[in-house]
Design a protein around this motif. Structure first.
Motif, short mmCIF file in Angstrom:
data_model
loop_
_atom_site.label_atom_id
_atom_site.label_comp_id
_atom_site.label_asym_id
_atom_site.label_seq_id
_atom_site.Cartn_x
_atom_site.Cartn_y
_atom_site.Cartn_z
N ILE A 15 0.82 -1.22 0.00
CA ILE A 15 0.00 0.00 0.00
C ILE A 15 0.85 1.26 0.00
O ILE A 15 0.45 2.28 -0.54
CB ILE A 15 -1.02 0.03 1.17
N TYR A 16 2.03 1.20 0.58
CA TYR A 16 2.92 2.36 0.60
C TYR A 16 3.74 2.43 -0.69
O TYR A 16 3.96 3.50 -1.23
CB TYR A 16 3.85 2.32 1.81
N LEU B 61 -7.93 11.36 -0.87
CA LEU B 61 -6.70 12.14 -0.95
C LEU B 61 -6.00 12.15 0.40
O LEU B 61 -4.77 12.06 0.48
CB LEU B 61 -7.01 13.57 -1.41
N GLU B 62 -6.76 12.24 1.48
CA GLU B 62 -6.19 12.22 2.83
C GLU B 62 -5.45 10.90 3.09
O GLU B 62 -4.39 10.88 3.71
CB GLU B 62 -7.27 12.43 3.90
N ASN B 63 -6.01 9.81 2.60
CA ASN B 63 -5.38 8.50 2.76
C ASN B 63 -4.07 8.44 1.97
O ASN B 63 -3.08 7.89 2.45
CB ASN B 63 -6.35 7.40 2.30
N VAL B 64 -4.06 9.01 0.78
CA VAL B 64 -2.83 9.07 -0.01
C VAL B 64 -1.75 9.83 0.76
O VAL B 64 -0.61 9.37 0.88
CB VAL B 64 -3.07 9.75 -1.39
N LYS B 65 -2.12 10.97 1.31
CA LYS B 65 -1.15 11.78 2.07
C LYS B 65 -0.64 11.03 3.29
O LYS B 65 0.56 11.08 3.60
CB LYS B 65 -1.78 13.12 2.46
N ALA B 66 -1.52 10.33 3.97
CA ALA B 66 -1.11 9.55 5.15
C ALA B 66 -0.15 8.43 4.74
O ALA B 66 0.86 8.18 5.42
CB ALA B 66 -2.33 8.97 5.85
N ARG B 67 -0.43 7.76 3.62
CA ARG B 67 0.44 6.68 3.15
C ARG B 67 1.81 7.21 2.74
O ARG B 67 2.83 6.56 2.97
CB ARG B 67 -0.21 5.93 1.99
N ALA C 197 5.19 6.00 4.44
CA ALA C 197 6.24 5.43 3.59
C ALA C 197 7.55 6.18 3.78
O ALA C 197 8.62 5.56 3.90
CB ALA C 197 5.81 5.47 2.12
N LYS C 198 7.48 7.50 3.83
CA LYS C 198 8.70 8.29 4.04
C LYS C 198 9.32 7.98 5.40
O LYS C 198 10.55 7.90 5.52
CB LYS C 198 8.39 9.79 3.93
N ASP C 199 8.49 7.81 6.42
CA ASP C 199 9.01 7.47 7.75
C ASP C 199 9.73 6.12 7.72
O ASP C 199 10.80 5.97 8.31
CB ASP C 199 7.88 7.45 8.79
N ILE C 200 9.14 5.15 7.02
CA ILE C 200 9.77 3.83 6.90
C ILE C 200 11.10 3.94 6.16
O ILE C 200 12.11 3.38 6.59
CB ILE C 200 8.82 2.84 6.18
N LEU C 201 11.10 4.69 5.05
CA LEU C 201 12.32 4.84 4.26
C LEU C 201 13.42 5.55 5.06
O LEU C 201 14.58 5.14 5.04
CB LEU C 201 12.03 5.60 2.96
#
Length: 177
Positions: free
Chosen positions: A105-106, A131-137, A141-145
């Motif tokens: 999903i990310y 759109l809010e879900n996209v921003k949250a993902r 994803a950036k936090d994981i990376l």
């Protein structure tokens, strides 16, 4: 109401409003100038002087949107083969591996927006999510990376959250794949 009166009453507030939105002085100057040109040309449309501030700031918001829409035209879509590293990030070891290791999903959102160059709202439609879900993902994803880069490659992050320093990769010892 005259253009000079609007200038006298609103120019500083309007300038800093635009600057806050675009965060670039040259761009702010361009948008600011375009905004006042439109104000001057369309002043006859302002029916009530007490609504001048709202009218002026709406013109500025429209000019900001126009600027970003024009800028996005010049960002071409990338045709990326997953097996190849992105040229911009070739010097960052493990980049492709970390993207590919993201939960589905990310990874989907990152690939659509950052690799294929799609807009967030278009990605939301394609993935059939808000759109809010996209921003949250994207944020997750950036936090994981960031965490993976920090753990594996020993990169550090500056105050803006951007990668800095040289790789000291624990898995490839700094050899670029």
């Amino acid at each position: 109401m005259e253009t000079q009166t609007i200038w006298d009453n609103f120019n500083e507030e309007l300038y800093f409003f635009i600057l806050k939105k675009v965060k670039n002085k040259d761009t702010t100057n361009d948008i600011f100038q375009n905004t006042f040109l439109k104000i001057h040309k369309n002043l006859f449309k302002l029916e009530k002087e007490e609504k001048a501030r709202a009218w002026i700031f709406q013109i500025a918001r429209n000019e900001i949107v126009n600027y970003f829409n024009e800028e996005s035209i010049y960002v071409g879509k990338l045709d990326i083969n997953k097996e190849n590293s992105l040229p911009e990030y070739q010097h960052i070891c493990c980049f492709d591996k970390f993207i590919n290791d993201l939960p589905e999903i990310y990874r989907q959102v990152i690939e659509l927006i950052y690799i294929k160059g799609q807009k967030q709202k278009d990605s939301a439609k394609e993935l059939e999510i808000s759109l809010e879900n996209v921003k949250a993902r994207i944020k997750r994803a950036k936090d994981i990376l960031k965490k993976k880069f920090n753990e594996c490659c020993k990169y550090e992050f500056d105050k803006n959250g951007k990668l800095i320093g040289e790789s000291n990769c624990s898995s490839c010892n700094g050899i670029i794949k």
